[in-house]
Design a protein around this motif. Structure first.
Motif, short mmCIF file in Angstrom:
data_model
loop_
_atom_site.label_atom_id
_atom_site.label_comp_id
_atom_site.label_asym_id
_atom_site.label_seq_id
_atom_site.Cartn_x
_atom_site.Cartn_y
_atom_site.Cartn_z
N ARG A 217 0.82 -1.22 0.00
CA ARG A 217 0.00 0.00 0.00
C ARG A 217 0.85 1.26 0.00
O ARG A 217 0.33 2.35 0.05
CB ARG A 217 -0.93 -0.01 1.20
CG ARG A 217 -1.95 -1.13 1.10
CD ARG A 217 -2.80 -1.22 2.30
NE ARG A 217 -3.71 -0.08 2.35
CZ ARG A 217 -4.55 0.13 3.33
NH1 ARG A 217 -4.63 -0.73 4.32
NH2 ARG A 217 -5.34 1.17 3.33
N THR B 61 -4.50 -7.54 1.26
CA THR B 61 -4.78 -8.72 0.45
C THR B 61 -5.78 -8.34 -0.63
O THR B 61 -6.80 -7.71 -0.36
CB THR B 61 -5.35 -9.85 1.32
OG1 THR B 61 -4.41 -10.15 2.34
CG2 THR B 61 -5.60 -11.09 0.50
N GLU B 62 -5.48 -8.71 -1.85
CA GLU B 62 -6.34 -8.43 -2.99
C GLU B 62 -6.76 -9.75 -3.62
O GLU B 62 -5.95 -10.65 -3.77
CB GLU B 62 -5.55 -7.60 -4.01
CG GLU B 62 -6.35 -7.10 -5.17
CD GLU B 62 -5.52 -6.20 -6.06
OE1 GLU B 62 -4.80 -6.73 -6.92
OE2 GLU B 62 -5.57 -4.97 -5.85
N TYR B 63 -8.03 -9.85 -3.96
CA TYR B 63 -8.57 -11.08 -4.56
C TYR B 63 -8.86 -10.85 -6.03
O TYR B 63 -9.50 -9.86 -6.39
CB TYR B 63 -9.85 -11.51 -3.85
CG TYR B 63 -9.61 -11.92 -2.43
CD1 TYR B 63 -9.31 -13.24 -2.13
CD2 TYR B 63 -9.64 -10.99 -1.39
CE1 TYR B 63 -9.06 -13.63 -0.82
CE2 TYR B 63 -9.39 -11.38 -0.09
CZ TYR B 63 -9.11 -12.69 0.20
OH TYR B 63 -8.85 -13.07 1.48
N THR C 218 -10.92 -7.75 -9.91
CA THR C 218 -10.67 -7.73 -8.47
C THR C 218 -11.93 -7.25 -7.78
O THR C 218 -12.72 -6.49 -8.34
CB THR C 218 -9.49 -6.80 -8.11
OG1 THR C 218 -9.78 -5.49 -8.56
CG2 THR C 218 -8.20 -7.28 -8.73
N HIS D 228 -13.64 -6.55 -3.48
CA HIS D 228 -13.35 -6.45 -2.05
C HIS D 228 -13.33 -7.84 -1.43
O HIS D 228 -13.93 -8.78 -1.96
CB HIS D 228 -14.40 -5.61 -1.33
CG HIS D 228 -14.34 -4.17 -1.70
ND1 HIS D 228 -13.38 -3.33 -1.24
CD2 HIS D 228 -15.14 -3.43 -2.50
CE1 HIS D 228 -13.57 -2.11 -1.72
NE2 HIS D 228 -14.64 -2.16 -2.50
#
Length: 149
Positions: free
Chosen positions: A55, A65-67, A82, A84
């Motif tokens: 970040r 964490t990014e999905y 992507t 939330h």
């Protein structure tokens, strides 16, 4: 001692507008997700990737964490997007998800919100409510200091 020119009233106005802008942004995100849930096409998808994103310096938490989710549209296009975090613990890579998307622009307008994954709805709703309440309070304080109410 005044920190800003105009003192407390200016601070209340600027900070109230700042929080109000973020509340509106979160409200627009919430509206888009709810519209996709009501009117979007449905597809079976999967969690394609779970990655840690820096970040940048100065962020309270240095990493997030990014999905990344993947699905196939009715016309056969493979899409990745992507979203939330779907819940407090997220998804494992390869986990099946239900995707709601806009067929006109599936890469930009898709979500995994729905049963078992309410994070994309709850987070913008929480931000909209809390930031909106603070913004209204600050702007009401500004108006009271000016004698408008």
């Amino acid at each position: 001692m005044q920190v800003l020119p105009g003192g407390t009233a200016t601070f209340l106005l600027l900070f109230g507008l700042f929080l109000g802008a973020f509340a509106v942004r979160s409200g627009l995100r919430l509206n888009r997700v709810l519209r996709l849930l009501r009117h979007g096409e449905r597809a079976e998808g999967r969690c394609a990737e779970r990655r840690t994103v820096d970040r940048g310096p100065g962020a309270e938490r240095g990493y997030a964490t990014e999905y990344v989710f993947a699905f196939r549209t009715r016309d056969g296009r493979d899409i990745e997007f992507t979203d939330h975090a779907p819940g407090p613990f997220g998804f494992e890579v390869g986990a099946a998800v239900r995707v709601s998307y806009d067929p006109a622009d599936p890469a930009r307008r898709a979500t995994v919100a729905g049963p078992g994954a309410w994070g994309p709805v709850l987070m913008p709703a929480l931000f909209t409510g809390v930031l909106g309440a603070f913004a209204v309070g600050l702007l009401t304080g500004f108006a009271a200091m000016r004698g408008w109410i």
